[in-house]
Design a protein around this motif. Sequence first.
Motif, PDB file in Angstrom:
ATOM      1  N   LYS A  36      47.472 -37.435  -6.328  1.00 19.44           N
ATOM      2  CA  LYS A  36      46.259 -38.147  -6.729  1.00 19.44           C
ATOM      3  C   LYS A  36      45.878 -37.674  -8.129  1.00 19.44           C
ATOM      4  CE  LYS A  36      44.663 -38.652  -1.968  1.00 19.44           C
ATOM      5  NZ  LYS A  36      43.596 -38.304  -0.982  1.00 19.44           N
ATOM      6  N   ALA A  37      46.546 -38.245  -9.102  1.00 17.72           N
ATOM      7  CA  ALA A  37      46.426 -37.778 -10.476  1.00 17.72           C
ATOM      8  C   ALA A  37      45.607 -38.732 -11.333  1.00 17.72           C
ATOM      9  CB  ALA A  37      47.823 -37.616 -11.078  1.00 17.72           C
ATOM     10  N   GLU A  38      45.264 -38.267 -12.544  1.00 12.06           N
ATOM     11  CA  GLU A  38      44.656 -39.116 -13.555  1.00 12.06           C
ATOM     12  C   GLU A  38      45.785 -39.677 -14.414  1.00 12.06           C
ATOM     13  OE1 GLU A  38      41.637 -37.282 -15.914  1.00 12.06           O
ATOM     14  OE2 GLU A  38      40.808 -36.155 -14.214  1.00 12.06           O
ATOM     15  N   PHE A  39      45.985 -40.991 -14.356  1.00 12.20           N
ATOM     16  CA  PHE A  39      47.116 -41.612 -15.033  1.00 12.20           C
ATOM     17  C   PHE A  39      46.739 -42.129 -16.418  1.00 12.20           C
ATOM     18  CE2 PHE A  39      48.328 -42.441 -10.498  1.00 12.20           C
ATOM     19  CZ  PHE A  39      49.410 -41.582 -10.483  1.00 12.20           C
ATOM     20  N   TYR A  40      47.623 -41.836 -17.364  1.00 12.46           N
ATOM     21  CA  TYR A  40      47.503 -42.353 -18.723  1.00 12.46           C
ATOM     22  C   TYR A  40      48.859 -42.945 -19.100  1.00 12.46           C
ATOM     23  CZ  TYR A  40      43.249 -39.534 -19.136  1.00 12.46           C
ATOM     24  OH  TYR A  40      42.003 -38.989 -18.946  1.00 12.46           O
TER      25      TYR A  40
END
Length: 231
Positions: free
Chosen positions: A93-97
């Motif tokens: 559950k990551a912060e995607f860029y």
Amino acid sequence: MNPVNGQCYPWEHGFFAFLNEADTEGSNKKYLEMYNKIARFYRLSNKAYFALKFGGERNYRRQFLSVLELRDGDRVLETSVGSADNFPYIDAKAEFYGLDISSGMLKQAVRNLRRWKLKAELFQGQAEHLPFQDKMFDCVYHVGGINYFSDPGRAVLEMIRVAKSGTRLMIADETEKLVKGTYVKVPVVKGYFEKGKDLPGILGLVPENMLEIEYREVCKGMMYCITFRKP
């Protein structure tokens, strides 16, 4: 707005544009035009290809995405994010860029993310000039395209710059087996790939001071996967 120099960048179609496509040059311009041209049917054609060659998209993507070191809450950057097809196959559950040179591909990414109910920050720009601060990301990786950047060496250095110390980076791209055996035979794109031209040695562009440098071929020899750790 960049608070350092006051320069403003537009928000268009669901992503920030750090690039005027008319200003691109060399290989970047050439392949920007190609990806804008094929963007609408890119995902559909890939899904069919992966089903025939690898028994499905998950089987294909796990062969390189599985080497990423990820934890919940990590800030993850994919350069050449394309239509964001890798994000659904990352379990954390990551912060995607995601950054890509092609506006056409990014528009597809926006639609896909909305359909998948995933959140990601998307940016149009060149991987040789990432619009991010130093040591910003817990995970930085690239899948597909670096072979044909105008300056792949600089793109590798930029990936390293924005990664935090201790980060394991990954670069995956097509081998000559895939390019010469498939791409040069596909009518829509074959004109963009020169027969007989060797691919750049990306492994040789990884600085010697990086740790745990590894190279392996995956996906039945059609892709290579390079991993290394930033000191």
